[in-house]
Design an enzyme around this catalytic site. Sequence first.
Site, PDB file in Angstrom:
ATOM      1  N   LEU A 121      15.135  -7.897   3.894  1.00 23.16           N
ATOM      2  CA  LEU A 121      13.831  -8.071   3.264  1.00 23.16           C
ATOM      3  C   LEU A 121      13.679  -9.482   2.717  1.00 23.16           C
ATOM      4  CD1 LEU A 121      11.133  -6.879   2.307  1.00 23.16           C
ATOM      5  CD2 LEU A 121      12.283  -6.217   0.182  1.00 23.16           C
ATOM      6  N   ARG A 155      25.966 -10.428  -3.685  1.00 19.52           N
ATOM      7  CA  ARG A 155      27.429 -10.322  -3.742  1.00 19.52           C
ATOM      8  C   ARG A 155      28.103 -11.142  -2.649  1.00 19.52           C
ATOM      9  NH1 ARG A 155      27.168  -3.798  -4.326  1.00 19.52           N
ATOM     10  NH2 ARG A 155      25.893  -4.183  -2.483  1.00 19.52           N
ATOM     11  N   LEU A 199      -0.822  -2.754  -0.482  1.00 15.60           N
ATOM     12  CA  LEU A 199      -1.941  -3.102  -1.356  1.00 15.60           C
ATOM     13  C   LEU A 199      -2.260  -4.587  -1.278  1.00 15.60           C
ATOM     14  CD1 LEU A 199      -1.228  -0.932  -4.524  1.00 15.60           C
ATOM     15  CD2 LEU A 199      -2.778  -0.472  -2.620  1.00 15.60           C
ATOM     16  N   HIS A 259       2.101   4.218   0.380  1.00 16.21           N
ATOM     17  CA  HIS A 259       1.118   3.395   1.093  1.00 16.21           C
ATOM     18  C   HIS A 259      -0.230   4.099   1.256  1.00 16.21           C
ATOM     19  CE1 HIS A 259       4.372   0.779   1.690  1.00 16.21           C
ATOM     20  NE2 HIS A 259       4.765   1.145   2.890  1.00 16.21           N
ATOM     21  N   LYS A 272     -19.564   2.242  14.209  1.00 13.89           N
ATOM     22  CA  LYS A 272     -20.095   2.858  15.429  1.00 13.89           C
ATOM     23  C   LYS A 272     -21.537   3.319  15.175  1.00 13.89           C
ATOM     24  CE  LYS A 272     -15.735   4.689  17.289  1.00 13.89           C
ATOM     25  NZ  LYS A 272     -15.043   5.908  17.768  1.00 13.89           N
TER      26      LYS A 272
END
Length: 591
Positions: A115, A144, A279, A339, A485
């Site tokens: 990450l 570490r 978000l 989410h 639409k």
Amino acid sequence: MSSFSTSLSSRTSSSSPFLSNHSSLINSDPSRRSLSFPQGINLDDLCVRSKRKLVQSSVAVGDGAVITKSSSPELKGGPLSIPSQEAEDKLVIESNGGKEHSTVSITVVGASGDLAKKKIFPALFALYYEGCLPEHFTIYGYARSKMTDAELRDMVSKTLTCRIDKRENCGEKMEEFLKRCFYHTGQYDSQEHFVALDKKLKEHEGGRLSNRLFYLSIPPNIFVDAVKCASSSASSSSGWTRVIVEKPFGRDSKTSAALTKSLKQYLEEDQIFRIDHYLGKELVENLSVLRFSNLIFEPLWSRQYIQNVQFIFSEDFGTEGRGGYFDHYGIIRDIMQNHLLQILALFAMETPVSLDAEDIRNEKVKVLRSMRPIQLEDVVIGQYKSTTKGGVTYPGYTDDKTVPKDSLTPTFAAAALFIDNARWDGVPFLMKAGKALHTRSAEIRVQFRHVPGNLYNRNSGGTNLDRTTNELVIRVQPDEGIYLKINNKVPGLGMRLDQSHLNLLYSARYSKEIPDAYERLLLDAIEGERRLFIRSDELDAAWALFTPLLKEIEEKKTIPEFYPHGSRGPVGAHYLAAKHNVQWGDLSLDQ
């Protein structure tokens, strides 16, 4: 021993370690809550504001530093206004060394992980590249793994990219950024190692007013250890200290509450930034703008005109060797409970009093607390199995060596949720999320009701009313866009109807590259803007909704419905939609 301090907190709870060491707080900027960012503002505007707020107006007094302010900046025109430069210039800072600037120290805890390498460091570089970071800042990697500063810079440099429209100085910017990056090896539960980190941070801060941001890119089981050590050994003694916490925030209501309680032993609530990167995505950010700043949508945003709302998330790949983590949580915890539920709350909330973080989060909590308990009969779970296409064999979920062969963990889930309030009573909110599906996408689909007594039913090419229903689609990823639409007449002498799209494709309309969600959220954390972060009562309400369902699924050992790798998911999802008189929008011929 110093503990976490915040420039924004005005609370005086004796339970906080911060307050035991700093009995006097100055909350000298009552207008701080009015500086929330309008949702329509772009990243360049944020960066301009960031530069003007380098000098902090509200800080704790500690370790001999004296911070004063001659007068409060006056806001003009309400909560969306920006303080004038004259008002900003009234701010005077007198610190030990006569310095007139603050510095921000950003520590990425777990810097050697995926990450950090793939998202956090690239996002920080993008902010630097755009001129959004303060003049004085330092970035430290902490993990570490044994590593030198040079090795960290080499690792980070491999993932950095520049904005498309500013490539001419890309190499120079990278070199400048990497010079601000350093590394410290340490254990996450070692006070001694965090003391050593604190010493290094102070050397780089050079006596300036120090603000510190810690990003916990580590497993949740060591969150508390890291926060405890940073609190007692590496917090700022003169400015604010904030902590970004990555999901998962527990596995259920009990574990989530325990984590929050443990974190609050060392942090105030307004120092905890629980990040949900969805978000920070541009189209999610635009959701409220679309609704509240366009007169044509807000009157339609209710049960009177909306038949159903769909929140759809799909990935076209499986766990790919990382099933050990996923198997402990599953798709409901990993995607739906955070989410998709957060997006639902933003979509369905009432108009907030202002764009202030607390006003928005208050409305989101009201939505979550109004939701009907989820029934197991309104849920379908699935798990992808191995399949062969074109001579290529795609593995099933349990073929992953890190996953138990008898695992019942769902990799797909669909659910029907309901909000029991006056605006949304009876409207099904359908969620669908899965791995190893036919495509990668995330979108919100709003299907409106049929036109009563439609004069043109016979001219629409059949009796399927769903094909003539208006639908608003907000495509979060990929190919970000918004389209509506509508029904229109096909050119010619006859009267035949067709359905067309009014389409806003971001890549065609805007030349600028869309910032990554982590860029926006990191900048907000530095600025102290909490609107896109999750408050503890939000988290409690979200878990209260999903915990009973998860407990029932696990206690009954519900067997997931199998679906082929690369398919559209289990057949049961279609029956669930049909049960509520809904057709999944992403499965139609004309998506």
